[in-house]
Scaffold this active site. Structure first.
Site, PDB file in Angstrom:
ATOM      1  N   GLN A 158     -18.057  53.450  30.069  1.00  0.00           N
ATOM      2  CA  GLN A 158     -17.088  53.228  29.001  1.00  0.00           C
ATOM      3  C   GLN A 158     -17.780  53.323  27.648  1.00  0.00           C
ATOM      4  O   GLN A 158     -18.820  52.705  27.428  1.00  0.00           O
ATOM      5  CB  GLN A 158     -16.417  51.856  29.128  1.00  0.00           C
ATOM      6  CG  GLN A 158     -15.207  51.784  28.202  1.00  0.00           C
ATOM      7  CD  GLN A 158     -14.620  50.404  28.046  1.00  0.00           C
ATOM      8  OE1 GLN A 158     -15.338  49.465  27.743  1.00  0.00           O
ATOM      9  NE2 GLN A 158     -13.320  50.288  28.244  1.00  0.00           N
ATOM     10  N   GLY A 189      -4.287  42.789  33.641  1.00  0.00           N
ATOM     11  CA  GLY A 189      -3.986  41.526  32.981  1.00  0.00           C
ATOM     12  C   GLY A 189      -3.542  40.461  33.945  1.00  0.00           C
ATOM     13  O   GLY A 189      -2.544  40.617  34.652  1.00  0.00           O
ATOM     14  N   CYS A 241     -11.080  46.547  22.682  1.00  0.00           N
ATOM     15  CA  CYS A 241     -11.966  45.415  22.379  1.00  0.00           C
ATOM     16  C   CYS A 241     -11.501  44.707  21.100  1.00  0.00           C
ATOM     17  O   CYS A 241     -11.361  45.327  20.053  1.00  0.00           O
ATOM     18  CB  CYS A 241     -13.420  45.889  22.232  1.00  0.00           C
ATOM     19  SG  CYS A 241     -14.512  44.515  21.827  1.00  0.00           S
ATOM     20  N   ARG A 260     -11.209  39.194  34.994  1.00  0.00           N
ATOM     21  CA  ARG A 260     -11.766  37.847  35.184  1.00  0.00           C
ATOM     22  C   ARG A 260     -11.526  37.321  36.593  1.00  0.00           C
ATOM     23  O   ARG A 260     -12.286  36.475  37.072  1.00  0.00           O
ATOM     24  CB  ARG A 260     -11.152  36.893  34.146  1.00  0.00           C
ATOM     25  CG  ARG A 260     -11.661  37.165  32.732  1.00  0.00           C
ATOM     26  CD  ARG A 260     -10.868  36.391  31.712  1.00  0.00           C
ATOM     27  NE  ARG A 260      -9.473  36.840  31.653  1.00  0.00           N
ATOM     28  CZ  ARG A 260      -8.531  36.296  30.882  1.00  0.00           C
ATOM     29  NH1 ARG A 260      -8.835  35.277  30.114  1.00  0.00           N
ATOM     30  NH2 ARG A 260      -7.300  36.780  30.875  1.00  0.00           N
TER      31      ARG A 260
END
Ligand SMILES: Cc1cc2nc3c(=O)[nH]c(=O)nc-3n(C[C@H](O)[C@H](O)[C@H](O)COP(=O)(O)O)c2cc1C
Length: 318
Positions: A64, A196, A95, A220
């Site tokens: 990336q 998400g 970001c 996460r």
């Protein structure tokens, strides 16, 4: 569910090095990627930047990149392709970090759809591997440019778009807006990767159902929990899922830690880096805080593994 999900491990700064990528692959991630890498850093041969481009010879993974000037992306790729052969290039347009957006990079590109398009077009015209883009729904609730940026990137030749269902001003807080991802999916012809708030296998299937996306990105939710990919696979086949047992946790921790020792060339550095992961591996377990406090004082891999094994055995006994 009539389709098989394609599972993506998200790029995560400070996390998704080759050891972590290999771990999640073992548990069923189909696509993995480096963390965001500065095109300027690559062009200036910055050592720390180079260390992030840690693809192994035979490894199938994307890289990336973040930057602003379209030509910089080309220059950076010319340097990169002499060292490694990435599977795809993903462009970071999500970001939220002030240092990055102040430089007009990351999520700031959501405010400049023309420039976003130009970056993709320039890169697509130059490289032979797929170019993808990772965006958010927009800058803030008043400036939801995600749809426009996504359409322009598609027009410019992007192979797929990953949509993180938050705006820049949310950073990582609040709930991801899955309907917002669905709206972008609806207007695009190229694949959309939905991202998400996937913290469980159930979440992954729900996200797919809500958005109509068969490509799901876990971020996460994979921290201290690389099993999530295997669990998603099982659940989509209608099989029962179980939390990992002591043996399985220890096996993953061992691989993770030994991999980091190899990668960093120093046991102390690896153990230090591993501390945050250890906290995630035992998150939610009884007495985890105290164990974490003890783990952060340790510098030897053997000590860490011993303490963890004893603790997990206690937890398992109940
Ligand atoms: C510690 C951390 C580092 C991240 N680093 C990157 C990164 O390098 N590139 C990127 O595109 N997104 C990065 N992200 C964003 C994630 O890829 C993902 O879009 C975000 O966490 C939302 O997914 P989640 O709600 O499932 O966590 C990062 C997120 C976190 C929490």
């Amino acid at each position: 569910m009539t389709w098989q999900l394609k599972l993506f491990m998200a790029p995560l700064a400070g996390i998704t090095n080759r050891v972590f990528r290999s771990l999640v692959r073992e548990y069923g991630a189909d696509y993995t990627c480096t963390e965001m890498v500065s095109v300027q850093g690559v062009i200036h041969r910055n050592r720390k930047t180079f260390s992030l481009l840690d693809l192994q010879k035979e490894e199938k993974a994307g890289i990336q990149l973040f930057g602003r000037n379209p030509e910089d992306f080309i220059k950076a790729f010319q340097v990169i392709e002499k060292k490694i052969k990435p599977q795809f290039i993903d462009i970071n347009m999500g970001c939220p970090v002030p240092k990055i957006v102040k430089g007009g990079m990351g999520a700031a590109l959501l405010r400049e759809p023309h420039l976003a398009e130009k970056i993709v077009k320039t890169l697509v015209g130059e490289v032979k591997i797929p170019v993808s883009v990772k965006i958010r729904l927009g800058w803030d609730p008043e400036e939801k440019t995600g749809e426009e940026v996504a359409l322009r990137c598609q027009e410019a030749g992007a192979s797929w778009i990953t949509v993180h269902g938050r705006t820049r001003d949310q950073f990582y807080s609040g709930n991801a807006d899955w309907e917002g991802i669905a709206a972008i999916k609806k207007i695009l012809e190229i694949p959309v990767v939905a991202n998400g708030d996937v913290f469980s296998a159930r979440d992954a299937l729900d996200l797919s159902l809500t958005t109509g996306c068969r490509r799901i990105m876990v971020a996460r939710g994979a921290l201290g929990n690389p099993w999530i990919f295997e669990q998603i696979r099982r659940l989509e086949k209608g099989e029962e899922i179980f939390p990992p047992g002591k043996e399985e946790i220890m096996e993953a921790v061992k691989k993770h830690l030994e991999g980091l020792i190899c990668l960093r060339g120093s046991e102390k550095r690896a153990v230090t880096e591993m501390r945050k992961h250890l906290g995630w591996y035992i998150k939610g377990f009884p007495g985890a805080r105290e164990v974490r406090n003890n783990l952060v004082r340790m510098e030897k891999a053997s000590e860490v593994q011993e303490l963890l094994a004893t603790y997990l055995a206690q937890v398992e006994k109940g």
